[in-house]
Design a protein around this motif. Structure first.
Motif, PDB file in Angstrom:
ATOM      1  N   VAL A  91       0.841  -1.201   0.000  1.00  0.00           N
ATOM      2  CA  VAL A  91       0.000   0.000   0.000  1.00  0.00           C
ATOM      3  C   VAL A  91       0.871   1.245   0.000  1.00  0.00           C
ATOM      4  CG1 VAL A  91      -1.748   1.306   1.263  1.00  0.00           C
ATOM      5  CG2 VAL A  91      -1.832  -1.201   1.251  1.00  0.00           C
ATOM      6  N   SER A  92       0.539   2.174  -0.885  1.00  0.00           N
ATOM      7  CA  SER A  92       1.203   3.470  -0.897  1.00  0.00           C
ATOM      8  C   SER A  92       0.118   4.538  -0.814  1.00  0.00           C
ATOM      9  CB  SER A  92       2.029   3.649  -2.175  1.00  0.00           C
ATOM     10  OG  SER A  92       2.725   4.881  -2.157  1.00  0.00           O
ATOM     11  N   TYR A  93       0.235   5.439   0.146  1.00  0.00           N
ATOM     12  CA  TYR A  93      -0.827   6.416   0.340  1.00  0.00           C
ATOM     13  C   TYR A  93      -0.298   7.836   0.257  1.00  0.00           C
ATOM     14  CZ  TYR A  93       0.744   6.791   5.252  1.00  0.00           C
ATOM     15  OH  TYR A  93       1.468   7.001   6.391  1.00  0.00           O
ATOM     16  N   GLN A  94      -1.212   8.788   0.203  1.00  0.00           N
ATOM     17  CA  GLN A  94      -0.820  10.180   0.060  1.00  0.00           C
ATOM     18  C   GLN A  94      -0.295  10.705   1.395  1.00  0.00           C
ATOM     19  OE1 GLN A  94      -1.432  11.909  -3.254  1.00  0.00           O
ATOM     20  NE2 GLN A  94       0.250  12.955  -2.288  1.00  0.00           N
ATOM     21  N   ASN A 128       4.463  -3.612   4.852  1.00  0.00           N
ATOM     22  CA  ASN A 128       4.200  -3.447   3.414  1.00  0.00           C
ATOM     23  C   ASN A 128       3.467  -2.138   3.101  1.00  0.00           C
ATOM     24  OD1 ASN A 128       5.397  -5.871   2.412  1.00  0.00           O
ATOM     25  ND2 ASN A 128       3.660  -7.021   3.228  1.00  0.00           N
ATOM     26  N   ILE A 129       3.861  -1.088   3.818  1.00  0.00           N
ATOM     27  CA  ILE A 129       3.319   0.247   3.564  1.00  0.00           C
ATOM     28  C   ILE A 129       4.467   1.176   3.199  1.00  0.00           C
ATOM     29  CG2 ILE A 129       2.064   2.201   4.515  1.00  0.00           C
ATOM     30  CD1 ILE A 129       0.688   0.354   6.437  1.00  0.00           C
ATOM     31  N   PHE A 130       4.337   1.845   2.056  1.00  0.00           N
ATOM     32  CA  PHE A 130       5.346   2.811   1.648  1.00  0.00           C
ATOM     33  C   PHE A 130       5.263   4.045   2.552  1.00  0.00           C
ATOM     34  CE2 PHE A 130       6.144   0.096  -1.649  1.00  0.00           C
ATOM     35  CZ  PHE A 130       6.802   0.630  -2.755  1.00  0.00           C
ATOM     36  N   PRO A 131       6.357   4.793   2.667  1.00  0.00           N
ATOM     37  CA  PRO A 131       6.283   6.064   3.407  1.00  0.00           C
ATOM     38  C   PRO A 131       5.230   6.972   2.782  1.00  0.00           C
ATOM     39  CG  PRO A 131       8.562   5.467   2.942  1.00  0.00           C
ATOM     40  CD  PRO A 131       7.714   4.521   2.158  1.00  0.00           C
ATOM     41  N   LEU A 132       4.598   7.781   3.614  1.00  0.00           N
ATOM     42  CA  LEU A 132       3.574   8.670   3.072  1.00  0.00           C
ATOM     43  C   LEU A 132       4.188   9.638   2.075  1.00  0.00           C
ATOM     44  CD1 LEU A 132       3.701  11.767   4.376  1.00  0.00           C
ATOM     45  CD2 LEU A 132       2.915  10.558   6.408  1.00  0.00           C
ATOM     46  N   ALA A 159      -0.676  -4.238  -5.689  1.00  0.00           N
ATOM     47  CA  ALA A 159      -0.174  -2.954  -5.203  1.00  0.00           C
ATOM     48  C   ALA A 159      -1.340  -1.964  -5.223  1.00  0.00           C
ATOM     49  CB  ALA A 159       0.972  -2.458  -6.081  1.00  0.00           C
ATOM     50  N   VAL A 160      -1.474  -1.204  -4.150  1.00  0.00           N
ATOM     51  CA  VAL A 160      -2.618  -0.312  -3.984  1.00  0.00           C
ATOM     52  C   VAL A 160      -2.144   1.122  -3.760  1.00  0.00           C
ATOM     53  CG1 VAL A 160      -4.736   0.118  -2.688  1.00  0.00           C
ATOM     54  CG2 VAL A 160      -3.880  -2.230  -2.919  1.00  0.00           C
ATOM     55  N   ALA A 161      -2.747   2.047  -4.488  1.00  0.00           N
ATOM     56  CA  ALA A 161      -2.439   3.470  -4.310  1.00  0.00           C
ATOM     57  C   ALA A 161      -3.666   4.190  -3.778  1.00  0.00           C
ATOM     58  CB  ALA A 161      -2.009   4.092  -5.637  1.00  0.00           C
ATOM     59  N   HIS A 162      -3.493   4.937  -2.702  1.00  0.00           N
ATOM     60  CA  HIS A 162      -4.532   5.836  -2.192  1.00  0.00           C
ATOM     61  C   HIS A 162      -4.100   7.262  -2.514  1.00  0.00           C
ATOM     62  CE1 HIS A 162      -7.258   3.313   0.316  1.00  0.00           C
ATOM     63  NE2 HIS A 162      -6.223   2.492   0.289  1.00  0.00           N
ATOM     64  N   PHE A 163      -5.021   8.059  -3.027  1.00  0.00           N
ATOM     65  CA  PHE A 163      -4.690   9.432  -3.372  1.00  0.00           C
ATOM     66  C   PHE A 163      -5.960  10.270  -3.381  1.00  0.00           C
ATOM     67  CE2 PHE A 163      -5.393   6.820  -7.061  1.00  0.00           C
ATOM     68  CZ  PHE A 163      -6.214   7.561  -7.890  1.00  0.00           C
ATOM     69  N   PHE A 189      -6.227   1.487  -7.869  1.00  0.00           N
ATOM     70  CA  PHE A 189      -6.072   2.925  -7.681  1.00  0.00           C
ATOM     71  C   PHE A 189      -7.313   3.451  -6.964  1.00  0.00           C
ATOM     72  CE2 PHE A 189      -3.638   1.761 -11.463  1.00  0.00           C
ATOM     73  CZ  PHE A 189      -2.403   2.306 -11.162  1.00  0.00           C
ATOM     74  N   VAL A 190      -7.132   3.836  -5.706  1.00  0.00           N
ATOM     75  CA  VAL A 190      -8.249   4.294  -4.875  1.00  0.00           C
ATOM     76  C   VAL A 190      -8.195   5.803  -4.749  1.00  0.00           C
ATOM     77  CG1 VAL A 190      -9.412   4.086  -2.662  1.00  0.00           C
ATOM     78  CG2 VAL A 190      -8.178   2.112  -3.595  1.00  0.00           C
TER      79      VAL A 190
END
Length: 371
Positions: A91-94, A128-132, A159-163, A189-190
């Motif tokens: 997961v990678s988030y904003q 499994n979380i990318f840095p914000l 792979a999941v993107a939050h934005f 892509f969320v």
């Protein structure tokens, strides 16, 4: 999970919804097949998110942490979507999706980032979380690349993107989704459409009827969901994940999920939303509160009562108090400011580091406070 064929329709503006604003089930066939403990756990995490948010804003106002981005109103989309994932999914988030961290165990070190310490990111890697990501949309190409690597390695994860909706106006958004569509990567892509990209409303952000329909240009499916309905977010994310990993397809397919919701508070604690929106608008959205509607559903189905809520609040208070105590007792190493600028120090950075060390040895750390 099998969903109706038109769930991913891009022609309809109707949002997919399982729970109405008052917690009434409007699509019984879509209620996820979870045990009672899982339902209550989702509520516990959502409620923790709200209390975490309140605590962080209080800490910022007291000068104990830096600028903070509030999530209030968006707990349903964050927790609902995260519960549909595997712990192995990346997961990678904003910067507003703190629910991703909460669902993955909420390491107390997360508070260190908001207090200005780089160490706050390290605890996320093991989950499994990318840095914000502070720069808008820059993480989207990375998510597409990670998903491509998963495809090459034949891994059973996504792979999941939050934005936010504002990211759809960035070039990185187009590049990431175009690449994902062309190469059929297992990515989700969320888009957390909270109606305001800082002070820019949706109507000035795009001429499209929905953000979800933008997926059509990239050759894959998009769906608009009631983001304040955690069960709707769960079932759509689960279906999208299964589609991305479905071996019976000729290739994995990405999905664009538009979670329609509202940001109750300011964009960040450095923002004044009263300048660009009125209280009446905020109150109208509060009538759809994700916590209230999910609590009503759980009470109606006999899964939740006052005693459980009291226990949840007590636990949340204790966890947050411990995290704040740990954060404020943390002693940072000033040398860390030289460690992450480059993979290997340049000659200039190396020289600056040596000068810094000599200054510390000669005058001590207190000299920096005096200067």
């Amino acid at each position: 999970m099998a969903l109706p064929a038109d769930v991913f329709s891009r022609e309809s503006d109707e949002q997919l919804r399982v729970l109405d604003a008052d917690g009434t089930v409007v699509a019984p066939e879509l209620v996820p097949n979870l045990d009672d403990e899982a339902f209550v756990s989702m509520y516990r995490d959502m409620r923790f998110c709200r209390r975490f948010d309140e605590r962080m804003i209080s800490l910022q106002r007291q000068g104990r942490i830096g600028t903070y981005a509030s999530l209030a109103g968006q707990e349903g989309s964050q927790i609902g979507s995260m519960y549909a994932l595997s712990d192995e999914d990346v997961v990678s988030y904003q910067y507003r999706e703190h629910g991703a961290v909460v669902e993955r165990g909420f390491p107390w070190e997360y508070l260190l980032y908001w207090a200005g310490h780089e160490d706050g990111h390290r605890a996320l890697a093991d989950r499994n979380i990318f840095p914000l990501n502070i720069s808008i949309g820059d993480h989207l190409p990375h998510v597409t690349g990670v998903a491509m690597a998963m495809k090459f390695r034949e891994e059973s994860r996504v792979a999941v993107a939050h934005f936010g909706d504002g990211a759809t106006s960035e070039g990185d958004f187009h590049e990431a989704l175009n690449f994902a569509g062309v190469f059929d990567v297992p990515a989700l892509f969320v888009c957390n459409n909270n109606q305001w990209a800082i002070s820019t409303p949706q109507g000035e952000q795009t001429a499209s009827r929905t953000f979800a329909q933008k997926a059509d240009a990239y050759g894959f499916e998009g769906v608009q969901v009631d983001g304040m309905d955690p069960l709707a977010m769960y079932v759509v994310t689960q279906a999208a994940r299964e589609k991305a990993l479905d071996a019976s397809n000729e290739a994995p397919r990405p999905t664009f999920i538009e979670a329609v919701q509202y940001r109750y508070g300011a964009h960040t604690t450095a923002d004044d939303p009263s300048v660009y929106r009125d209280d009446e608008e905020v109150e109208q959205w509060r009538q759809k509160d994700p916590l209230d509607r999910f609590e009503a559903f759980l009470r109606e189905t006999g899964r939740l009562d006052d005693e459980q809520i009291e226990a949840i609040d007590e636990e949340s208070t204790d966890v947050l108090a411990d995290a704040v105590d740990r954060m404020e007792s943390f002693e940072a190493d000033p040398n860390s400011m030289f460690e992450y600028t480059y993979a290997e120090q340049t000659s200039e950075i190396h020289e600056q580091h040596e000068q810094f060390q000599r200054h510390r040895e000669t005058y001590g750390d207190e000299s920096f406070l005096r200067e």
